[in-house]
Design a protein around this motif. Structure first.
Motif, PDB file in Angstrom:
ATOM      1  N   GLY A   6      44.154  47.185  46.132  1.00  0.00           N
ATOM      2  CA  GLY A   6      44.018  46.355  47.330  1.00  0.00           C
ATOM      3  C   GLY A   6      45.318  46.264  48.109  1.00  0.00           C
ATOM      4  O   GLY A   6      46.392  46.321  47.539  1.00  0.00           O
ATOM      5  N   TYR A   7      45.227  46.182  49.427  1.00  0.00           N
ATOM      6  CA  TYR A   7      46.391  45.906  50.276  1.00  0.00           C
ATOM      7  C   TYR A   7      45.897  45.429  51.633  1.00  0.00           C
ATOM      8  O   TYR A   7      44.784  45.764  52.039  1.00  0.00           O
ATOM      9  N   ASP A   8      46.726  44.651  52.312  1.00  0.00           N
ATOM     10  CA  ASP A   8      46.400  44.130  53.648  1.00  0.00           C
ATOM     11  C   ASP A   8      44.968  43.591  53.740  1.00  0.00           C
ATOM     12  O   ASP A   8      44.259  43.840  54.704  1.00  0.00           O
ATOM     13  N   GLY A   9      44.571  42.848  52.715  1.00  0.00           N
ATOM     14  CA  GLY A   9      43.263  42.201  52.756  1.00  0.00           C
ATOM     15  C   GLY A   9      42.111  43.104  52.331  1.00  0.00           C
ATOM     16  O   GLY A   9      40.989  42.629  52.154  1.00  0.00           O
ATOM     17  N   GLU A  41      53.894  35.245  47.716  1.00  0.00           N
ATOM     18  CA  GLU A  41      53.026  34.721  48.777  1.00  0.00           C
ATOM     19  C   GLU A  41      52.342  33.463  48.264  1.00  0.00           C
ATOM     20  O   GLU A  41      51.780  33.448  47.170  1.00  0.00           O
ATOM     21  N   PRO A  92      45.502  30.022  41.743  1.00  0.00           N
ATOM     22  CA  PRO A  92      44.113  29.568  41.654  1.00  0.00           C
ATOM     23  C   PRO A  92      43.446  29.968  40.322  1.00  0.00           C
ATOM     24  O   PRO A  92      43.648  31.088  39.838  1.00  0.00           O
ATOM     25  N   PHE A 135      49.981  29.721  49.056  1.00  0.00           N
ATOM     26  CA  PHE A 135      49.069  28.925  49.873  1.00  0.00           C
ATOM     27  C   PHE A 135      49.501  27.474  49.749  1.00  0.00           C
ATOM     28  O   PHE A 135      49.685  26.982  48.626  1.00  0.00           O
ATOM     29  N   LYS A 143      45.850  43.234  39.386  1.00  0.00           N
ATOM     30  CA  LYS A 143      45.618  41.807  39.660  1.00  0.00           C
ATOM     31  C   LYS A 143      45.352  41.028  38.373  1.00  0.00           C
ATOM     32  O   LYS A 143      45.790  39.890  38.233  1.00  0.00           O
ATOM     33  N   VAL A 150      39.648  42.475  48.915  1.00  0.00           N
ATOM     34  CA  VAL A 150      39.481  41.025  48.748  1.00  0.00           C
ATOM     35  C   VAL A 150      38.215  40.626  49.492  1.00  0.00           C
ATOM     36  O   VAL A 150      38.036  40.989  50.648  1.00  0.00           O
ATOM     37  N   LEU A 184      38.388  29.618  45.708  1.00  0.00           N
ATOM     38  CA  LEU A 184      38.697  29.728  47.138  1.00  0.00           C
ATOM     39  C   LEU A 184      39.540  28.499  47.499  1.00  0.00           C
ATOM     40  O   LEU A 184      39.101  27.364  47.323  1.00  0.00           O
ATOM     41  N   VAL A 185      40.742  28.745  47.951  1.00  0.00           N
ATOM     42  CA  VAL A 185      41.645  27.648  48.298  1.00  0.00           C
ATOM     43  C   VAL A 185      41.384  27.221  49.739  1.00  0.00           C
ATOM     44  O   VAL A 185      41.188  28.072  50.620  1.00  0.00           O
ATOM     45  N   GLU A 210      49.901  35.842  45.491  1.00  0.00           N
ATOM     46  CA  GLU A 210      50.274  37.078  44.807  1.00  0.00           C
ATOM     47  C   GLU A 210      51.748  37.351  45.071  1.00  0.00           C
ATOM     48  O   GLU A 210      52.365  36.707  45.910  1.00  0.00           O
ATOM     49  N   ILE A 241      42.939  26.533  52.596  1.00  0.00           N
ATOM     50  CA  ILE A 241      44.323  26.798  53.004  1.00  0.00           C
ATOM     51  C   ILE A 241      44.711  26.024  54.257  1.00  0.00           C
ATOM     52  O   ILE A 241      43.999  26.045  55.258  1.00  0.00           O
ATOM     53  N   VAL A 288      36.676  33.869  45.416  1.00  0.00           N
ATOM     54  CA  VAL A 288      37.226  35.076  46.018  1.00  0.00           C
ATOM     55  C   VAL A 288      37.267  36.161  44.952  1.00  0.00           C
ATOM     56  O   VAL A 288      37.694  35.900  43.824  1.00  0.00           O
ATOM     57  N   LYS A 294      38.811  39.783  43.867  1.00  0.00           N
ATOM     58  CA  LYS A 294      39.917  40.694  44.174  1.00  0.00           C
ATOM     59  C   LYS A 294      39.883  41.880  43.229  1.00  0.00           C
ATOM     60  O   LYS A 294      39.892  41.709  42.009  1.00  0.00           O
TER      61      LYS A 294
HETATM   62  P1  ADP Z   1      46.275  41.646  50.022  1.00  0.00           P
HETATM   63  O1  ADP Z   1      47.129  41.946  48.854  1.00  0.00           O
HETATM   64  O2  ADP Z   1      45.295  42.708  50.299  1.00  0.00           O
HETATM   65  O3  ADP Z   1      47.046  41.185  51.232  1.00  0.00           O
HETATM   66  P2  ADP Z   1      45.612  38.919  49.374  1.00  0.00           P
HETATM   67  O4  ADP Z   1      45.388  38.611  47.958  1.00  0.00           O
HETATM   68  O5  ADP Z   1      46.916  38.502  49.961  1.00  0.00           O
HETATM   69  O6  ADP Z   1      45.330  40.467  49.596  1.00  0.00           O
HETATM   70  O7  ADP Z   1      44.455  38.311  50.245  1.00  0.00           O
HETATM   71  C1  ADP Z   1      44.351  38.501  51.633  1.00  0.00           C
HETATM   72  C2  ADP Z   1      44.034  37.202  52.324  1.00  0.00           C
HETATM   73  O8  ADP Z   1      42.815  36.651  51.829  1.00  0.00           O
HETATM   74  C3  ADP Z   1      45.082  36.109  52.069  1.00  0.00           C
HETATM   75  O9  ADP Z   1      46.177  36.228  52.936  1.00  0.00           O
HETATM   76  C4  ADP Z   1      44.261  34.856  52.308  1.00  0.00           C
HETATM   77  O10 ADP Z   1      44.148  34.572  53.693  1.00  0.00           O
HETATM   78  C5  ADP Z   1      42.900  35.242  51.757  1.00  0.00           C
HETATM   79  N1  ADP Z   1      42.790  34.798  50.346  1.00  0.00           N
HETATM   80  C6  ADP Z   1      43.146  35.482  49.249  1.00  0.00           C
HETATM   81  N2  ADP Z   1      42.929  34.770  48.133  1.00  0.00           N
HETATM   82  C7  ADP Z   1      42.411  33.586  48.529  1.00  0.00           C
HETATM   83  C8  ADP Z   1      41.986  32.390  47.843  1.00  0.00           C
HETATM   84  N3  ADP Z   1      42.003  32.290  46.514  1.00  0.00           N
HETATM   85  N4  ADP Z   1      41.528  31.378  48.598  1.00  0.00           N
HETATM   86  C9  ADP Z   1      41.477  31.467  49.951  1.00  0.00           C
HETATM   87  N5  ADP Z   1      41.853  32.551  50.641  1.00  0.00           N
HETATM   88  C10 ADP Z   1      42.314  33.597  49.958  1.00  0.00           C
END
Ligand code: ADP
Length: 369
Positions: free
Chosen positions: A140-143, A241, A114, A243, A99, A146, A168-169, A254, A171, A133, A135
């Motif tokens: 990391g994967y599927d949340g 991906e 961000p 926002f 990351k 994070v 933190l966005v 990402e 969204i 946030v 990370k």
């Molecule tokens: P992964 O690679 O595990 O899927 P992500 O980086 O996509 O992780 O984050 C998982 C979820 O967390 C995103 O789909 C989003 O909903 C939320 N998220 C991640 N980064 C941010 C951010 N900077 N602001 C707001 N929400 C975030």
């Protein structure tokens, strides 16, 4: 051609499925002996994180690609030195795996992502504006990996590991755009899709394509894809991906350097699917057109809560009676809660029509054991 794929999961399976109409030999490597690709390719049971295993697997192949990014990138770099073509190249896989490097890549190429700070240990003094946030740098994967830190109270929960902390966005919508580049530098971009997550499982639940965007948002996304494709020094298919925030600003969350769940509806929804495109990228062929036919959408079939064991799909006969509805199963025999077992694509006349169909199907099907 001998095409090796690190990972033998559903993404590899659907790539092979699409590419079987051409003449190639597919080889896959996966730690699960019953991985989705094991029956449909020359299958090697082994760990794609292990240097020697990846090296041995890659030797003798014309090209090696990935369907998961958590692989041994050092071994891929060695294979490149030995003359094996690796798509995408080892260097971009390494950048995206971490990351910290990924965020620095966006910054260096002025791709809006961000604002962030790097934590080397998670124990340092943090003055970054709350909420933010965190990370994890790797894994990391599927949340997972994070977390949101909302208050100074929460600061004590910071993970004690190398990580990125970022704004933190706020969204409005999560979007995805899949882009492809071949060795000749030719590029193609798929229409943008909207990702709708299951709040409980944190997995992608639905996606819908195309997305109605303001001209301004469309321009921002075009600029992002153009910058990304110019900056990425590798052939490949990449899922970016995004926002869209409540002020209409688009941010890159990402990038996955591979086929992606957010592109599955392209199987029936677009002139060519992400799998066709990936095949062409891997073989450095002319890239395929990606136009959409109309509205399309996808529903992930995930193992229902409370069921583990030999999978049983309830309601599938009813789904088969529906028009413009397409079932894709991944050949996984064992289900468990939240496991991605397959997906269903639908076509429709509008976003509402597609969403209605997806919700209806979601109520019809249960992945039981
Ligand atoms: P992964 O690679 O595990 O899927 P992500 O980086 O996509 O992780 O984050 C998982 C979820 O967390 C995103 O789909 C989003 O909903 C939320 N998220 C991640 N980064 C941010 C951010 N900077 N602001 C707001 N929400 C975030």
């Amino acid at each position: 051609m001998k095409i090796g794929i690190l990972g033998g999961g559903q993404l590899g399976r659907m790539l092979i499925q699409e590419a079987l109409k051409y003449d190639d030999d597919f080889y896959t490597l996966d730690p699960a002996p019953d991985a989705p690709c094991h029956h449909i390719s020359h299958f090697t049971h082994g760990d794609f994180n292990d240097y020697e295993t990846v090296l041995n697997f890659g030797r003798g192949k014309d090209v090696v690609t990935i369907e998961i990014e958590h692989v041994n990138a050092e071994a891929l770099a060695t294979l490149e030195e030995e003359g094996v073509k690796v798509v995408p190249n080892a260097s971009i896989i390494k950048t995206i795996q971490q990351k910290i490097l990924q965020k620095e890549f966006y910054k260096a190429h002025e791709i809006p992502s961000p604002a962030f700070e790097i934590l080397q240990t998670g124990s340092e003094e943090v003055s970054f504006a709350l909420p933010f946030v965190q990370k994890m740098n790797t894994g990391g994967y599927d949340g997972k990996g994070v977390q949101v830190i909302r208050s100074s109270e929460d600061l004590k929960n910071l993970w004690k590991a190398p990580s990125v902390i970022e704004n933190l966005v706020d969204i409005d919508t999560e979007l995805s755009v899949i882009v492809a580049k071949n060795d000749l530098g030719e590029t193609r971009t798929f229409p943008v899709t909207e990702m709708v997550a299951d709040p409980k499982l944190n997995l992608l639940d639905f996606n819908i394509c195309p997305v109605h965007l303001t001209e301004d948002a469309e321009n921002q996304i075009r600029e992002i894809t153009e910058k990304f494709l110019a900056a990425v020094n590798s052939p490949g298919l990449f899922a970016i991906e995004l926002f869209l925030d409540k002020n209409g600003k688009v941010w890159v969350n990402e990038t996955a350097p591979r086929l992606h769940n957010s592109g599955h509806q392209s199987q029936e929804g677009n002139a060519n699917s992400q799998f066709e495109q990936m095949y062409r990228v891997v073989k450095n062929l002319p890239l395929a057109d990606t136009d959409y036919h109309g509205f399309s959408g996808m529903l992930n079939l995930v193992g229902a809560e409370g069921f583990s064991g030999k999978v049983l799909y309830e309601g599938m006969d009813e789904v088969m009676k529906l028009p413009q509805t397409y079932i894709h199963l991944y050949g996984k025999t064992e289900t468990k809660p939240g496991r991605k077992m397959g997906h269903i694509n639908v076509l429709g006349s509008s976003r509402e029509d597609v969403l209605e169909k997806l919700i209806r199907i979601k109520e019809m099907v249960i992945v039981k054991a």
